[in-house]
Design a protein around this motif. Structure first.
Motif, PDB file in Angstrom:
ATOM      1  N   HIS A 141      13.509 -26.358 -34.779  1.00 15.91           N
ATOM      2  CA  HIS A 141      12.993 -26.028 -33.448  1.00 15.91           C
ATOM      3  C   HIS A 141      12.827 -27.303 -32.626  1.00 15.91           C
ATOM      4  O   HIS A 141      12.769 -28.408 -33.159  1.00 15.91           O
ATOM      5  N   THR A 142      12.720 -27.139 -31.331  1.00 14.85           N
ATOM      6  CA  THR A 142      12.478 -28.268 -30.430  1.00 14.85           C
ATOM      7  C   THR A 142      10.976 -28.541 -30.355  1.00 14.85           C
ATOM      8  O   THR A 142      10.152 -27.723 -30.757  1.00 14.85           O
ATOM      9  N   LEU A 197      20.588 -32.043 -34.676  1.00 14.97           N
ATOM     10  CA  LEU A 197      21.472 -31.919 -33.526  1.00 14.97           C
ATOM     11  C   LEU A 197      20.729 -31.327 -32.330  1.00 14.97           C
ATOM     12  O   LEU A 197      19.823 -30.515 -32.493  1.00 14.97           O
ATOM     13  N   ALA A 198      21.136 -31.749 -31.157  1.00 15.80           N
ATOM     14  CA  ALA A 198      20.555 -31.186 -29.934  1.00 15.80           C
ATOM     15  C   ALA A 198      21.091 -29.772 -29.739  1.00 15.80           C
ATOM     16  O   ALA A 198      22.213 -29.456 -30.123  1.00 15.80           O
ATOM     17  N   ARG A 204      19.432 -28.890 -23.159  1.00 14.53           N
ATOM     18  CA  ARG A 204      19.764 -29.370 -24.512  1.00 14.53           C
ATOM     19  C   ARG A 204      18.799 -30.485 -24.887  1.00 14.53           C
ATOM     20  O   ARG A 204      18.696 -31.488 -24.187  1.00 14.53           O
ATOM     21  N   VAL A 205      18.122 -30.305 -26.003  1.00 13.15           N
ATOM     22  CA  VAL A 205      17.190 -31.319 -26.514  1.00 13.15           C
ATOM     23  C   VAL A 205      17.290 -31.378 -28.039  1.00 13.15           C
ATOM     24  O   VAL A 205      17.827 -30.472 -28.674  1.00 13.15           O
TER      25      VAL A 205
END
Length: 79
Positions: free
Chosen positions: A27-28, A60-61, A70-71
């Motif tokens: 997760h981000t 990976l983003a 995208r993060v």
């Protein structure tokens, strides 16, 4: 502004943030904060410290479900 109106921003401890990453692998930062009900800035700060200590790493983003940009994603260091 009265201090009682401000959102309390408790930074999660390093062991807590590592546990959150293990619980929410891939997760981000923003998603982890939302899932745990914490302030996004406090979580981001703790994630960076844990990364510097080698406890977690970036993956990976991808497109964040909250920010719609995208993060980087977060993973346990041993994965």
């Amino acid at each position: 502004m009265d201090f009682r109106d401000q959102k309390f921003r408790r930074s999660p401890s390093i062991p807590e943030v590592v546990r959150f990453v293990c619980k929410h692998e891939g997760h981000t930062s923003r998603e982890i904060a939302a899932l745990e009900g914490l302030d996004k800035y406090a979580v981001a700060e703790s994630l960076l410290i844990a990364k510097q200590q080698g406890l977690i790493k970036n993956g990976l983003a991808r497109q964040c479900n909250i920010q719609n940009v995208r993060v980087a994603t977060w993973w346990p260091a041993n994965e």
